[in-house]
Write an enzyme that holds these catalytic residues in place. Structure first.
Site, short mmCIF file in Angstrom:
data_model
loop_
_atom_site.label_atom_id
_atom_site.label_comp_id
_atom_site.label_asym_id
_atom_site.label_seq_id
_atom_site.Cartn_x
_atom_site.Cartn_y
_atom_site.Cartn_z
N GLU A 264 0.21 -1.03 5.84
CA GLU A 264 0.78 -0.87 6.86
C GLU A 264 1.38 0.90 7.05
O GLU A 264 0.80 1.62 8.45
CB GLU A 264 2.35 -0.86 5.77
CG GLU A 264 3.85 -0.67 7.07
CD GLU A 264 4.01 1.10 6.89
OE1 GLU A 264 5.55 0.71 7.44
OE2 GLU A 264 4.43 1.59 6.03
N ASP B 93 0.87 -1.70 0.11
CA ASP B 93 -0.16 -0.12 0.18
C ASP B 93 1.30 1.42 -0.11
O ASP B 93 2.13 1.70 0.43
CB ASP B 93 -1.18 0.49 1.59
CG ASP B 93 -0.42 -0.14 2.15
OD1 ASP B 93 1.19 0.05 2.55
OD2 ASP B 93 -0.65 1.03 3.56
ZN LIG Z 1 5.82 1.91 4.61
#
Ligand SMILES: [Zn+2]
Length: 431
Positions: free
Chosen positions: A185, A90
């Site tokens: 994340e 992501d």
């Molecule tokens: Zn990162």
């Protein structure tokens, strides 16, 4: 423009992956937070299978797991820790996440570059001094309308290329390796749905560090202090010697936090207090304060200071009730790494030394996936992926940095094969 001149495979991968919009969404309650992250996860799983990792698979949450078998003789392989390499698919929400039109600026000359999609976006050494260390590199940026997504598609590309390269070098010693691509994340949920058992690794690295030659294995010790002030609310016109105004009492406490120990006034190894939120009326006021420090003594001192400020306010405002609740959030990941397998750090230094790279320790002034994994028992330092100026439209990486990150990772993996079955300092688990 991306010209058709010959580019290293890791760069070709990188350019393909950044074009896939994988922005996560902190306001979403689903897992993954956005379905589009799976577009890249699915592709990576497919490509891994194409390379020959038959067990490569994306799970329902968008995590990809795959095994790269060891080339060591069976006995040695079982005595060598299973090494996991992780990167997140992501990208951050701070700037538009797509469509990304990557640009290569060949043989960068050190001047400011106006990006073609939005010439007001200047990739400028005046803003990003590290650019001057990359004169002569082939710079990769977005077109200025989006972020680049080097964070962390650089890590994804490096890991993927490493798999391809290692499969082509069956005589090079390598430990059992597990590949894992994670989601979300950037919204702090990167390991929420990670199946540690399925990952089945003993040591790990995230390839998500900015810069070159950097290694991160130290994070803050973190706690949060909640303060609640209960006041006495009466008509303000007739309040003398009766009212206790919770809002002003709490404001008084906050104003006594040291201004030189705030996020905006500290860097490197300095800790801070950060008033995170505040709400109040005359009868009730609340705040949450983040406490951050690289040492546990420092964190204790900060907790103590909050208690002292509250006590002083109690003395000054006996009609109010002031409660403090301190909760620990996370510990410096170094303490977990030292308790599990400190070789994750010492080997990272040793592998760099073999290559003549000097490793620079980068302190992480926040939590990371690696810090949470380390806390969960999987020691996970963070290795550089070559990128700079994350989470912005100025974000950049270079052809040469991607290659450097790939070369380093290969050496690191090899180092584990060559030294991983020796009992390292504190790493044998026997003591
Ligand atoms: Zn990162």
């Amino acid at each position: 423009m991306v010209e058709s001149r010959h580019l290293p495979k890791v760069v070709e991968r990188f350019l393909r992956y950044v074009r896939i919009d994988t922005q996560s969404d902190r306001d979403s309650t689903s897992h993954p937070s956005t379905e589009r992250q799976k577009d890249l996860s699915r592709l990576l799983a497919e490509e891994l299978r194409g390379l020959g990792l038959a067990d490569a698979e994306m799970d329902g949450y968008g995590y990809v797991y795959a095994t790269l078998p060891s080339t060591l003789p069976k006995e040695e392989a079982t005595a060598t820790p299973v090494l996991a390499l992780l990167a997140h698919v992501d990208t951050a929400q701070d700037e538009p996440g797509g469509p990304v039109e990557p640009q290569i600026h060949f043989a960068y000359d050190g001047s400011a570059i106006a990006l073609p999609g939005d010439p007001s976006v200047l990739v400028d050494p005046a803003r990003s001094a590290a650019l001057l260390e990359h004169v002569g590199h082939d710079l990769i940026t977005s077109d200025g309308t989006t972020l680049l997504g080097s964070d962390d598609k650089a890590g994804c590309a490096v890991i993927m290329q490493l798999v391809e390269d290692l499969l082509a070098k069956p005589s090079m010693p390598r430990p059992p390796v597990r590949i894992c691509f994670t989601v979300d994340e950037e919204i702090g949920c990167g390991v929420d749905k990670l199946d540690l058992e399925r990952l089945g690794a003993e040591v790990a690295y995230t390839i998500d560090g900015s810069g070159t030659g950097t290694l991160s294995y130290e994070t803050f010790n973190a706690a949060q202090a909640a303060i609640e002030v209960s006041g006495i609310n009466v008509h303000p016109g007739y309040a003398k010697d009766v009212m206790a105004n919770a809002t002003t009492i709490l404001a008084g406490i906050l104003s006594r936090l040291p201004a030189a120990e705030a996020p905006e006034t500290t860097e490197n190894r300095e800790g801070y207090y950060c008033a995170l939120e505040l709400s109040g009326s005359i009868s009730l006021a609340r705040t949450k304060i983040l406490l951050r420090d690289f040492t546990s003594e420092g964190l204790e001192r900060r907790k103590q200071r909050i208690e002292e400020l509250a006590e002083e306010a109690r003395q000054a405002h006996p009609r109010a009730t002031i409660e403090v609740e301190v909760t620990d959030q996370y510990k410096n990941m170094k303490s977990y790494i030292e308790a599990t397998d400190p070789r994750t750090v010492s080997f990272a230094f040793a592998a760099a030394e073999e290559m003549g790279i000097e490793i620079e320790t980068e302190l992480v002034r926040g939590g990371t996936d690696g810090s949470r994994l380390s806390e969960m028992g999987l020691p996970t330092p963070n290795v550089f992926n070559g990128g700079y100026d994350y989470h912005s439209r100025f974000e950049w990486n270079t052809v040469q940095n991607l290659e450097a990150s790939l070369a380093y990772l290969e050496r690191l993996v090899r180092y584990w094969a060559e030294h991983g079955n020796e009992a390292g300092p504190g790493g044998s688990g026997d003591d």
